[in-house]
Design a protein around this motif. Structure first.
Motif, mmCIF file in Angstrom:
data_model
loop_
_atom_site.group_PDB
_atom_site.id
_atom_site.type_symbol
_atom_site.label_atom_id
_atom_site.label_comp_id
_atom_site.label_asym_id
_atom_site.label_seq_id
_atom_site.Cartn_x
_atom_site.Cartn_y
_atom_site.Cartn_z
ATOM 1 N N GLY A 1 16.258 41.952 42.237
ATOM 2 C CA GLY A 1 15.703 41.294 40.906
ATOM 3 C C GLY A 1 15.120 39.944 41.146
ATOM 4 N N LEU A 2 14.689 39.441 40.240
ATOM 5 C CA LEU A 2 13.909 38.394 40.605
ATOM 6 C C LEU A 2 14.989 37.084 40.465
ATOM 7 C CD1 LEU A 2 10.440 38.618 38.372
ATOM 8 C CD2 LEU A 2 10.976 38.886 40.770
ATOM 9 N N ARG B 1 8.310 11.435 36.193
ATOM 10 C CA ARG B 1 7.467 11.191 36.989
ATOM 11 C C ARG B 1 7.404 11.915 38.033
ATOM 12 N NH1 ARG B 1 5.057 9.154 32.766
ATOM 13 N NH2 ARG B 1 5.525 7.078 32.160
ATOM 14 N N TYR B 2 8.108 12.874 38.095
ATOM 15 C CA TYR B 2 8.158 13.858 39.526
ATOM 16 C C TYR B 2 7.737 15.392 38.690
ATOM 17 C CZ TYR B 2 12.929 14.307 37.539
ATOM 18 O OH TYR B 2 14.013 14.553 36.540
ATOM 19 N N TYR B 3 7.642 16.279 39.712
ATOM 20 C CA TYR B 3 7.140 17.585 39.223
ATOM 21 C C TYR B 3 7.965 18.535 39.940
ATOM 22 C CZ TYR B 3 3.717 14.443 37.688
ATOM 23 O OH TYR B 3 2.803 13.403 36.937
ATOM 24 N N ASP B 4 9.004 19.203 39.159
ATOM 25 C CA ASP B 4 9.556 20.405 40.050
ATOM 26 C C ASP B 4 9.167 21.680 39.351
ATOM 27 O OD1 ASP B 4 11.148 18.245 41.356
ATOM 28 O OD2 ASP B 4 12.930 18.546 39.610
ATOM 29 N N ILE B 5 8.582 22.571 40.167
ATOM 30 C CA ILE B 5 8.010 23.786 39.742
ATOM 31 C C ILE B 5 8.797 24.953 40.277
ATOM 32 C CG2 ILE B 5 6.027 25.276 40.026
ATOM 33 C CD1 ILE B 5 5.453 22.448 38.601
ATOM 34 N N GLY B 6 9.385 25.855 39.135
ATOM 35 C CA GLY B 6 10.136 27.110 39.459
ATOM 36 C C GLY B 6 8.929 28.277 40.053
ATOM 37 N N VAL B 7 9.463 28.945 40.754
ATOM 38 C CA VAL B 7 8.573 29.997 41.459
ATOM 39 C C VAL B 7 9.429 31.285 41.275
ATOM 40 C CG1 VAL B 7 7.271 31.017 43.206
ATOM 41 C CG2 VAL B 7 7.102 28.299 42.674
ATOM 42 N N ALA B 8 9.136 32.194 40.706
ATOM 43 C CA ALA B 8 9.740 33.672 40.674
ATOM 44 C C ALA B 8 9.572 34.357 42.059
ATOM 45 C CB ALA B 8 9.253 34.590 39.505
ATOM 46 N N VAL B 9 10.574 34.550 42.500
ATOM 47 C CA VAL B 9 10.599 35.389 44.309
ATOM 48 C C VAL B 9 11.742 36.647 43.856
ATOM 49 C CG1 VAL B 9 11.218 35.092 46.544
ATOM 50 C CG2 VAL B 9 10.409 33.203 45.288
#
Length: 333
Positions: free
Chosen positions: A298-299, A285-293
């Protein structure tokens, strides 16, 4: 005489089944060959018919439990309902004869009239209770399969088929309405909420998961790309970019749009925001979003926790902070 309900053989290689649901309750009258329960294997969903007419007196294996082929999962008392009906009729007959022999003098008529007047009211009051205990209509095999896949009970879905039959279309409509519920009816979760819902997998779903993992390990995978029109987002960035930079000290990029779109998509299809743990599916019920930086060498993919609680500016500030830290760590290396 008590008749055993035995798990039948449903395939050569199948040794156990899962009881998806009972279509009747203990104490209900059943007819011969009427469906009593829905059972599922790792290959198919089938219905268990009644071997005789009588009353279901005992359920030994409840819904969601696993039983082996040949196990006794319940008992039917053959003819017990007819015997009870005959006994009730025999008890009413002497009472009716005694009433007919009673003198019809005036003082005794009033209680009799009162009793007669109360009988229809009592009958009408008891009728809804009897109707509420009535066994649900037949569940079509296709509908039973979808019920098992979605972890639903037949009583939860409104049947529209002939004879109160539960059709595949009824279950599909119910599932679609349930999928839309998080967008329209679900109350907002508390800030920082990390709650989860664990739902045991059915035997069929476990087998599907096993096959998918095997295919993922042994087959070539293909990634597809879809194009979307970003004109509206680009116009919005252009109009607000200067004010955004002045207020927050960072640029309004596209990643905040992507993060918010991903959160909305996960709310629409909660099955995607789930994982398998052991033999259960855990819906988050929660939303963890991975973002490439980019980190210089490297990323890196930092995680934005509870992204559903963040605005565009908070997302952009978090990404900028991740980028600065990744750049600093790469310089140290």
């Amino acid at each position: 005489m008590a008749v055993e309900l035995v798990v039948p053989k449903v395939g050569e290689s199948i040794t156990e089944v899962q009881i998806v649901q009972w279509l009747v309750a203990e104490g209900d009258r059943v007819e011969r060959d009427s469906n009593l329960a829905v059972i599922e294997t790792d290959k198919a969903t089938v219905e268990l018919p009644a071997p005789v007419a009588g009353t279901l007196t005992k359920i030994l294996v409840g819904p969601g439990k696993v039983a082996k082929v040949g196990d006794v999962i319940g008992y039917i008392e053959e003819g017990v309902a007819e015997a009870a009906k005959n006994a009730a009729g025999a008890a009413k007959k002497p009472a009716a004869e005694a009433k007919a022999e009673k003198p019809s003098d005036k003082p005794s008529e009033k209680p009799a009239e009162k009793s007669a007047a109360s009988q229809p009211a009592a009958k009408s009051a008891a009728q809804p209770a009897q109707e509420s205990k009535a066994a649900p209509g037949p569940v079509m095999p296709a509908a039973a399969r979808i019920l098992a896949e979605q972890g639903l009970a037949a009583a939860d879905v409104k049947a529209t088929g002939p004879g109160n039959r539960l059709l595949k279309e009824d279950v599909q409509r119910h599932v679609e309405a349930k999928a839309q519920a998080p967008l329209t009816a679900a109350p907002p979760a508390a800030a920082g909420d990390r709650s989860e819902e664990t739902v045991p997998m059915s035997m069929l779903r476990k087998k599907v998961a096993e096959r998918l993992v095997s295919a993922h390990q042994n087959a070539a995978l293909l990634t597809t790309f879809n194009e979307i029109d970003m004109t509206a987002a680009m116009d919005l960035r252009k109009r607000h970019q200067d004010n955004f930079v002045k207020k927050y000290g960072t640029k309004l990029g596209f990643m905040s749009f992507f993060v918010k779109a991903a959160v909305d998509a996960l709310k629409l299809v909660p099955q995607i925001n789930a994982e398998i743990r052991g033999e259960s599916i855990v819906y988050k019920r929660y939303y963890d979003i991975g973002v490439a930086v980019g980190g210089g060498k490297g990323l890196v993919v930092p995680i934005i926790r509870n992204a559903e609680r963040l605005g565009f500016a908070q997302v952009e500030l978090a990404i900028a902070d991740f980028g600065k830290r990744a750049q600093a760590n790469s310089l140290k290396l």
